[in-house]
Design an enzyme around this catalytic site. Structure first.
Site, PDB file in Angstrom:
ATOM      1  CB  SER A 262     -12.872  -4.470   2.338  1.00  0.00           C
ATOM      2  OG  SER A 262     -11.770  -4.749   3.183  1.00  0.00           O
TER       3      SER A 262
ATOM      4  CB  ILE B 212       7.337  11.925  -2.982  1.00  0.00           C
ATOM      5  CG1 ILE B 212       8.599  11.245  -2.438  1.00  0.00           C
ATOM      6  CG2 ILE B 212       6.781  12.937  -1.982  1.00  0.00           C
ATOM      7  CD1 ILE B 212       9.810  12.179  -2.347  1.00  0.00           C
TER       8      ILE B 212
ATOM      9  CB  THR C 199       9.585   7.437  -1.528  1.00  0.00           C
ATOM     10  OG1 THR C 199      10.295   8.636  -1.227  1.00  0.00           O
ATOM     11  CG2 THR C 199       9.753   6.453  -0.388  1.00  0.00           C
TER      12      THR C 199
ATOM     13  N   GLY D  55     -17.742 -10.489   3.508  1.00  0.00           N
ATOM     14  CA  GLY D  55     -18.062 -10.541   2.070  1.00  0.00           C
ATOM     15  C   GLY D  55     -18.148 -11.980   1.560  1.00  0.00           C
ATOM     16  CB  SER D  56     -20.444 -13.705  -0.487  1.00  0.00           C
ATOM     17  OG  SER D  56     -20.613 -14.446  -1.674  1.00  0.00           O
TER      18      SER D  56
ATOM     19  CE  LYS E   1      -4.223  -2.010   1.600  1.00  0.00           C
ATOM     20  NZ  LYS E   1      -3.746  -3.303   2.173  1.00  0.00           N
ATOM     21  CB  VAL E   2       3.668   2.111  -2.242  1.00  0.00           C
ATOM     22  CG1 VAL E   2       4.828   3.085  -2.180  1.00  0.00           C
ATOM     23  CG2 VAL E   2       4.160   0.664  -2.244  1.00  0.00           C
TER      24      VAL E   2
ATOM     25  N   GLY F 149     -15.148 -13.613   3.693  1.00  0.00           N
ATOM     26  CA  GLY F 149     -15.003 -14.468   4.877  1.00  0.00           C
ATOM     27  C   GLY F 149     -15.113 -13.665   6.156  1.00  0.00           C
TER      28      GLY F 149
END
Ligand code: BMP
Length: 216
Positions: free
Chosen positions: A115, A66, A69, A174-175, A62-63, A170
């Site tokens: 989510s 800037i 980097t 969610g399904s 999840k970068v 799960g």
């Protein structure tokens, strides 16, 4: 990345030995293994390379930084064997473009709407703009919430044939079959597989559900 079972394992197991055991149990059943900071920090970045010998690895870092980097993080993840890297999009198009460029022939996935309940606060209102930007920047796909399948359908209309990876199946409620029917290409499943007593059986059940949902 192959598209056979349409299930991606989220390997957030922090015991390195068990993580490698779980990966060995399910590598042939899933299309990829996604790893996040918990496993990398509890072991080492060498884990990316070791897992990549079993299945395609997506580094969910999840970068959010800037462009310079972002580029450094993505290129090191790829050098370790990552097939894909997940980045945030709120950093702007220059950062996302830097990720795409650094990934070369590997894939960049952009987070849109998250989510968890908090994902509705800031990411939901911006999700369609983030998805549009992912398309414009040449990303391979987006991350969209299986916990709100109607949002997967809405984001599918925005991204066309870009890949949609959908976490939240799960434990988060969610399904898998609903998310896939609403337009996800893959579901991302963590605790329901790696936390199970028999991860192979748990993965097989989700793979069967995904198959029944049709597609591919
Ligand atoms: P689990 O199936 O155990 O809830 O794991 C979901 C995985 O997907 C976790 O690795 C989490 O970091 C990731 N994820 C998520 O749950 N929601 C998002 O919006 C984006 C994610 O990357």
């Amino acid at each position: 990345m192959r598209k056979e079972s349409r299930v991606i394992l989220a390997l957030d197991e922090v015991n390195g030995e068990r993580a490698m055991w779980v990966a060995g149990q399910v590598a042939d059943l899933v299309d990829a293994i996604k790893i996040n900071w918990p496993l990398v920090l509890s072991t080492s970045s060498e884990t990316i390379t070791r897992l990549s010998e079993l299945a395609p690895v997506i580094c969910d870092f999840k970068v959010a930084d800037i462009p310079n980097t972002v580029s450094l993080i993505v290129s090191h993840a790829v050098a370790r064997g990552a097939e894909g890297v997940i980045v945030h999009g709120f950093t702007g198009s220059d950062s996302v473009r830097a990720a795409v460029q650094a990934a070369h022939d590997r894939q960049i996935f952009v987070v849109t709407e998250m989510s968890h309940p908090g994902g509705a606060e800031f990411t939901a209102p911006a999700s369609e703009s983030l998805a549009r930007m992912a398309v414009e920047c040449g990303a391979a796909g987006i991350i969209a919430p299986a916990t709100r399948p109607e949002r997967v359908a809405a984001l599918r209309r925005v991204v066309g044939d870009l890949l949609i990876l959908s976490p939240g199946v799960g434990v988060q409620g969610g399904s898998a079959s609903v998310a896939l029917r609403k337009g996800a290409d893959y579901v991302i499943v963590g605790r329901s597989i790696y936390g199970a007593e028999d991860p192979r059986r748990a993965a097989s059940e989700i793979v069967r559900e995904a198959r029944e949902a049709g597609g591919v």
